[in-house]
Design a protein around this motif. Structure first.
Motif, PDB file in Angstrom:
ATOM      1  N   GLU A   1      40.928  39.334  55.803  1.00  0.00           N
ATOM      2  CA  GLU A   1      40.951  40.005  54.488  1.00  0.00           C
ATOM      3  C   GLU A   1      39.965  39.341  53.536  1.00  0.00           C
ATOM      4  O   GLU A   1      39.250  39.992  52.801  1.00  0.00           O
ATOM      5  CB  GLU A   1      42.347  39.850  53.880  1.00  0.00           C
ATOM      6  CG  GLU A   1      43.131  41.143  53.811  1.00  0.00           C
ATOM      7  CD  GLU A   1      44.419  40.872  53.050  1.00  0.00           C
ATOM      8  OE1 GLU A   1      45.461  40.962  53.713  1.00  0.00           O
ATOM      9  OE2 GLU A   1      44.385  40.569  51.845  1.00  0.00           O
TER      10      GLU A   1
ATOM     11  N   ARG B   1      36.808  40.827  51.572  1.00  0.00           N
ATOM     12  CA  ARG B   1      36.624  40.714  50.119  1.00  0.00           C
ATOM     13  C   ARG B   1      35.287  40.075  49.789  1.00  0.00           C
ATOM     14  O   ARG B   1      34.688  40.317  48.773  1.00  0.00           O
ATOM     15  CB  ARG B   1      37.734  39.839  49.516  1.00  0.00           C
ATOM     16  CG  ARG B   1      38.909  40.610  48.999  1.00  0.00           C
ATOM     17  CD  ARG B   1      39.670  39.735  48.020  1.00  0.00           C
ATOM     18  NE  ARG B   1      40.035  38.470  48.585  1.00  0.00           N
ATOM     19  CZ  ARG B   1      41.150  38.247  49.276  1.00  0.00           C
ATOM     20  NH1 ARG B   1      42.001  39.214  49.472  1.00  0.00           N
ATOM     21  NH2 ARG B   1      41.419  37.062  49.762  1.00  0.00           N
TER      22      ARG B   1
ATOM     23  N   SER C   1      48.687  44.818  42.014  1.00  0.00           N
ATOM     24  CA  SER C   1      47.637  45.724  42.468  1.00  0.00           C
ATOM     25  C   SER C   1      46.451  44.961  43.062  1.00  0.00           C
ATOM     26  O   SER C   1      46.368  43.742  42.958  1.00  0.00           O
ATOM     27  CB  SER C   1      47.178  46.611  41.316  1.00  0.00           C
ATOM     28  OG  SER C   1      46.869  45.807  40.219  1.00  0.00           O
ATOM     29  N   LYS C   2      45.551  45.707  43.646  1.00  0.00           N
ATOM     30  CA  LYS C   2      44.375  45.092  44.276  1.00  0.00           C
ATOM     31  C   LYS C   2      43.236  45.051  43.265  1.00  0.00           C
ATOM     32  O   LYS C   2      43.260  45.766  42.267  1.00  0.00           O
ATOM     33  CB  LYS C   2      43.962  45.928  45.487  1.00  0.00           C
ATOM     34  CG  LYS C   2      44.983  45.870  46.607  1.00  0.00           C
ATOM     35  CD  LYS C   2      44.367  46.297  47.918  1.00  0.00           C
ATOM     36  CE  LYS C   2      45.220  45.890  49.101  1.00  0.00           C
ATOM     37  NZ  LYS C   2      45.138  44.485  49.470  1.00  0.00           N
ATOM     38  N   TYR C   3      42.231  44.212  43.533  1.00  0.00           N
ATOM     39  CA  TYR C   3      41.037  44.220  42.686  1.00  0.00           C
ATOM     40  C   TYR C   3      40.426  45.617  42.727  1.00  0.00           C
ATOM     41  O   TYR C   3      40.381  46.243  43.780  1.00  0.00           O
ATOM     42  CB  TYR C   3      40.016  43.197  43.184  1.00  0.00           C
ATOM     43  CG  TYR C   3      40.418  41.763  42.939  1.00  0.00           C
ATOM     44  CD1 TYR C   3      40.468  41.251  41.648  1.00  0.00           C
ATOM     45  CD2 TYR C   3      40.760  40.926  43.995  1.00  0.00           C
ATOM     46  CE1 TYR C   3      40.831  39.925  41.420  1.00  0.00           C
ATOM     47  CE2 TYR C   3      41.129  39.598  43.773  1.00  0.00           C
ATOM     48  CZ  TYR C   3      41.163  39.112  42.483  1.00  0.00           C
ATOM     49  OH  TYR C   3      41.534  37.813  42.256  1.00  0.00           O
TER      50      TYR C   3
ATOM     51  N   ARG D   1      36.605  37.283  43.857  1.00  0.00           N
ATOM     52  CA  ARG D   1      37.792  37.726  44.611  1.00  0.00           C
ATOM     53  C   ARG D   1      38.221  36.688  45.649  1.00  0.00           C
ATOM     54  O   ARG D   1      38.226  36.955  46.862  1.00  0.00           O
ATOM     55  CB  ARG D   1      37.512  39.040  45.346  1.00  0.00           C
ATOM     56  CG  ARG D   1      37.071  40.105  44.432  1.00  0.00           C
ATOM     57  CD  ARG D   1      36.775  41.388  45.135  1.00  0.00           C
ATOM     58  NE  ARG D   1      36.428  42.321  44.077  1.00  0.00           N
ATOM     59  CZ  ARG D   1      36.604  43.615  44.140  1.00  0.00           C
ATOM     60  NH1 ARG D   1      37.098  44.167  45.217  1.00  0.00           N
ATOM     61  NH2 ARG D   1      36.291  44.378  43.134  1.00  0.00           N
TER      62      ARG D   1
ATOM     63  N   PHE E   1      46.100  39.899  41.156  1.00  0.00           N
ATOM     64  CA  PHE E   1      45.569  40.957  42.026  1.00  0.00           C
ATOM     65  C   PHE E   1      45.753  40.517  43.479  1.00  0.00           C
ATOM     66  O   PHE E   1      46.846  40.090  43.821  1.00  0.00           O
ATOM     67  CB  PHE E   1      44.118  41.309  41.636  1.00  0.00           C
ATOM     68  CG  PHE E   1      44.074  41.931  40.267  1.00  0.00           C
ATOM     69  CD1 PHE E   1      44.428  43.258  40.091  1.00  0.00           C
ATOM     70  CD2 PHE E   1      43.752  41.193  39.146  1.00  0.00           C
ATOM     71  CE1 PHE E   1      44.434  43.837  38.828  1.00  0.00           C
ATOM     72  CE2 PHE E   1      43.744  41.763  37.888  1.00  0.00           C
ATOM     73  CZ  PHE E   1      44.084  43.092  37.727  1.00  0.00           C
ATOM     74  N   ASP E   2      44.701  40.587  44.340  1.00  0.00           N
ATOM     75  CA  ASP E   2      45.036  40.158  45.700  1.00  0.00           C
ATOM     76  C   ASP E   2      44.673  38.704  46.003  1.00  0.00           C
ATOM     77  O   ASP E   2      44.508  38.337  47.158  1.00  0.00           O
ATOM     78  CB  ASP E   2      44.588  41.122  46.805  1.00  0.00           C
ATOM     79  CG  ASP E   2      43.287  41.843  46.548  1.00  0.00           C
ATOM     80  OD1 ASP E   2      42.854  42.588  47.400  1.00  0.00           O
ATOM     81  OD2 ASP E   2      42.701  41.645  45.470  1.00  0.00           O
TER      82      ASP E   2
END
Ligand code: URA
Length: 292
Positions: free
Chosen positions: A23, A27, A96-98, A222, A255-256
């Motif tokens: 992941e 990113r 939530s995600k970026y 990120r 975020f993530d």
């Protein structure tokens, strides 16, 4: 615990680490990753298992290497704290995600450099603008897996324009190296980009003025992990008023990215007894990241 159960937990932990790494690569703008192969991952993980490297000892972080502080103190436990579940709060950044797609390295460098120029010209906090010699934007790998998030520049940082170069910075460097990382491969930045006069704590409006800068730095990079050093950065990022003591010891979310809160190196210089807890926090992250 039976051998079968512990082998299966270990296998799951390894797979989770491989998935987290894949992941992170995605990113970071790497759009092809090999399928996680359990044997390869386990082999790599074994190669990274060290308990007390010279860097750990140099940072004074290894509980095994310290003199007991009092005759009644229990010997340091060699066991590593287990992962606790991520805190679930209703904040948008915790669930939530970026937004948008992850950028490649050239685009990240270019956007960070534009943002750095914007920060250098910032005049939002008149008191800080009057006192500053340099703004201190932050530095490191634009594709960092780990970001270390401090409070504000001190005199040495104001003078050089670089984050964490004074005494606290030397301890932070040792802490980073104790995690088997280097300053060059992580990213180091602060909540506010100008030195507060007499090293006072940043005021809430100063943090609010700098929010757009630190949030953009995180959004561009990120990272998989953000290490908040002290309460100023953790409260700004997680949007709460909780102490480091309350927040440390487990992961939070931005975020993530996983957020680890631990003591600020300046506090550790004043309170060496807190180094044991800080080292446990870093070990929790290293274990989660497959670095030990
Ligand atoms: N303390 C911080 O929080 N940041 C620095 O850059 C230096 C000291």
């Amino acid at each position: 615990m039976s051998d079968n159960i512990s082998a299966s937990l270990d296998r799951n932990q390894t797979l989770l680490q491989a998935a987290a790494l894949a992941e992170h690569l995605a990113r970071s703008g790497v759009h092809w990753t090999p399928r996680p192969n359990l044997q390869n991952v386990a082999h790599l993980k074994d190669r990274f298992t060290v308990v007390a490297t010279p860097a750990v000892v140099a940072a004074g972080l290894s509980p095994e290497m310290r003199e007991p502080e009092s005759p009644t103190q229990q010997p340091a436990s060699p066991s590593i704290p287990q992962l606790k579940p991520l805190t679930q709060t209703p904040l948008a950044h915790s669930s939530s995600k970026y937004q948008g797609s992850s950028l490649g390295i050239a685009e990240r460098k270019s956007r960070l450099s534009i943002l750095q120029s914007e920060v250098a010209q910032c005049t939002k906090c008149p008191e800080l603008v009057r006192c500053r010699e340099h703004t201190v934007f932050g530095e490191g790998n634009p594709q960092a897996r780990f970001m270390f998030f401090g409070e504000a520049p001190g005199a040495d940082e104001d003078h050089s324009g670089r984050p964490f170069v004074g005494k606290a910075g030397q301890l932070l460097t040792k802490m980073i190296e104790a995690c088997k990382l280097s300053r060059e491969e992580v990213y180091i930045f602060n909540t506010i980009k100008c030195r507060p006069p007499n090293n006072r704590n940043p005021e809430p409006d100063e943090v609010a003025n700098c929010r757009t800068y630190f949030e953009q730095q995180i959004q561009l990079i990120r990272p998989e992990y953000i290490v908040c050093l002290g309460a100023v950065s953790s409260q700004a990022l997680l949007d709460n008023k909780l102490s480091v003591g309350r927040l440390r010891g487990s992961f939070h979310r931005y975020f993530d990215s996983k957020v680890l809160v631990t003591y600020h190196p300046s506090y550790l210089l004043r309170t060496p007894a807190a180094k044991k807890a800080a080292w446990e926090d870093l070990q929790l992250m290293m274990r989660d990241a497959g670095l030990r």
